[in-house]
Design a protein around this motif. Structure first.
Motif, PDB file in Angstrom:
ATOM      1  N   SER A  28      38.640  51.039  29.553  1.00 48.53           N
ATOM      2  CA  SER A  28      37.925  50.830  30.813  1.00 48.53           C
ATOM      3  C   SER A  28      37.386  49.417  30.979  1.00 48.53           C
ATOM      4  O   SER A  28      36.924  49.058  32.051  1.00 48.53           O
ATOM      5  N   SER A  29      37.448  48.600  29.941  1.00 52.06           N
ATOM      6  CA  SER A  29      36.914  47.243  30.022  1.00 52.06           C
ATOM      7  C   SER A  29      37.827  46.304  30.803  1.00 52.06           C
ATOM      8  O   SER A  29      37.397  45.245  31.234  1.00 52.06           O
ATOM      9  N   HIS A  30      39.090  46.676  31.008  1.00 51.01           N
ATOM     10  CA  HIS A  30      40.059  45.895  31.767  1.00 51.01           C
ATOM     11  C   HIS A  30      40.095  44.427  31.350  1.00 51.01           C
ATOM     12  O   HIS A  30      39.794  43.530  32.134  1.00 51.01           O
ATOM     13  N   PRO A  31      40.487  44.150  30.110  1.00 52.87           N
ATOM     14  CA  PRO A  31      40.512  42.758  29.634  1.00 52.87           C
ATOM     15  C   PRO A  31      41.461  41.874  30.426  1.00 52.87           C
ATOM     16  O   PRO A  31      41.253  40.674  30.506  1.00 52.87           O
ATOM     17  N   TRP A  42      33.824  34.514  30.694  1.00 48.60           N
ATOM     18  CA  TRP A  42      34.236  35.709  29.969  1.00 48.60           C
ATOM     19  C   TRP A  42      33.039  36.351  29.296  1.00 48.60           C
ATOM     20  O   TRP A  42      32.234  35.694  28.649  1.00 48.60           O
ATOM     21  N   LEU A  43      32.933  37.665  29.425  1.00 47.24           N
ATOM     22  CA  LEU A  43      31.911  38.420  28.696  1.00 47.24           C
ATOM     23  C   LEU A  43      32.400  38.744  27.287  1.00 47.24           C
ATOM     24  O   LEU A  43      31.601  39.001  26.394  1.00 47.24           O
ATOM     25  N   PHE A  44      33.716  38.748  27.119  1.00 43.23           N
ATOM     26  CA  PHE A  44      34.338  39.030  25.835  1.00 43.23           C
ATOM     27  C   PHE A  44      35.719  38.412  25.851  1.00 43.23           C
ATOM     28  O   PHE A  44      36.263  38.103  26.914  1.00 43.23           O
ATOM     29  N   ASP A  45      36.291  38.222  24.693  1.00 46.64           N
ATOM     30  CA  ASP A  45      37.640  37.672  24.586  1.00 46.64           C
ATOM     31  C   ASP A  45      38.632  38.823  24.786  1.00 46.64           C
ATOM     32  O   ASP A  45      38.631  39.796  24.026  1.00 46.64           O
ATOM     33  N   PRO A  46      39.476  38.751  25.812  1.00 46.89           N
ATOM     34  CA  PRO A  46      40.426  39.835  26.076  1.00 46.89           C
ATOM     35  C   PRO A  46      41.334  40.152  24.897  1.00 46.89           C
ATOM     36  O   PRO A  46      41.710  41.302  24.688  1.00 46.89           O
ATOM     37  N   THR A  47      41.676  39.166  24.106  1.00 46.33           N
ATOM     38  CA  THR A  47      42.524  39.403  22.936  1.00 46.33           C
ATOM     39  C   THR A  47      41.798  40.256  21.905  1.00 46.33           C
ATOM     40  O   THR A  47      42.397  41.140  21.285  1.00 46.33           O
ATOM     41  N   ASP A  48      40.506  40.012  21.736  1.00 49.77           N
ATOM     42  CA  ASP A  48      39.723  40.827  20.801  1.00 49.77           C
ATOM     43  C   ASP A  48      39.665  42.285  21.252  1.00 49.77           C
ATOM     44  O   ASP A  48      39.736  43.199  20.429  1.00 49.77           O
ATOM     45  N   GLU A  53      41.390  47.880  20.523  1.00 48.82           N
ATOM     46  CA  GLU A  53      42.025  49.093  21.034  1.00 48.82           C
ATOM     47  C   GLU A  53      43.195  49.515  20.149  1.00 48.82           C
ATOM     48  O   GLU A  53      43.364  50.703  19.848  1.00 48.82           O
ATOM     49  N   ILE A  54      43.988  48.562  19.700  1.00 49.67           N
ATOM     50  CA  ILE A  54      45.111  48.870  18.806  1.00 49.67           C
ATOM     51  C   ILE A  54      44.602  49.482  17.504  1.00 49.67           C
ATOM     52  O   ILE A  54      45.137  50.479  17.016  1.00 49.67           O
ATOM     53  N   GLY A  55      43.548  48.900  16.955  1.00 49.73           N
ATOM     54  CA  GLY A  55      42.965  49.436  15.726  1.00 49.73           C
ATOM     55  C   GLY A  55      42.413  50.840  15.915  1.00 49.73           C
ATOM     56  O   GLY A  55      42.600  51.716  15.059  1.00 49.73           O
ATOM     57  N   LEU A  56      41.752  51.067  17.044  1.00 45.98           N
ATOM     58  CA  LEU A  56      41.198  52.393  17.328  1.00 45.98           C
ATOM     59  C   LEU A  56      42.302  53.433  17.494  1.00 45.98           C
ATOM     60  O   LEU A  56      42.177  54.559  17.019  1.00 45.98           O
TER      61      LEU A  56
END
Length: 80
Positions: A28-31, A42-48, A53-56
Motif C-alpha cells: 500500500s505504500s506505492h513506492p 521522498w519519505l522512504f527509498d522506493p528500492t528499500d 516486500e521481497i523479503g517479507l
C-alpha cells in the motif's frame, strides 16, 4: 526442551498474520509514486520498500511451507 506441536502451530499462525499485515502495508505504500518526486521529497527509498516486500514474501512462503499449506510444485513461477 521443545515446544509442543500446538504451540508451534499457534506461533506459525500468529507469525503468518503479522507477515501478511506487513506485506499489505508494503504494497500500500506505492513506492513507484515516490520515484516521480525529487529525492529530497521522498519519505522512504522506493528500492528499500521493494527489497523489504521481497523479503517479507520469502518469509511468508517459508511460514506456509512449515504449515504444510504448499507442496513443492506450488513455488514454481506462475503458481501463486
Amino acid at each position: 526442551m521443545s515446544a509442543s506441536s500446538g504451540e508451534n502451530d499457534d506461533f506459525l499462525y500468529e507469525l503468518k498474520i503479522e507477515v501478511e499485515a506487513e506485506v499489505t502495508l508494503a504494497e500500500s505504500s506505492h513506492p513507484e509514486e515516490e520515484v516521480g518526486l525529487p529525492v529530497t521529497e521522498w519519505l522512504f527509498d522506493p528500492t528499500d520498500v521493494e527489497r523489504e516486500e521481497i523479503g517479507l514474501r520469502g518469509l511468508l512462503d517459508a511460514v506456509e511451507v512449515l504449515e504444510g499449506e504448499h507442496g513443492p510444485d506450488d513455488h514454481r513461477p506462475g503458481n501463486a
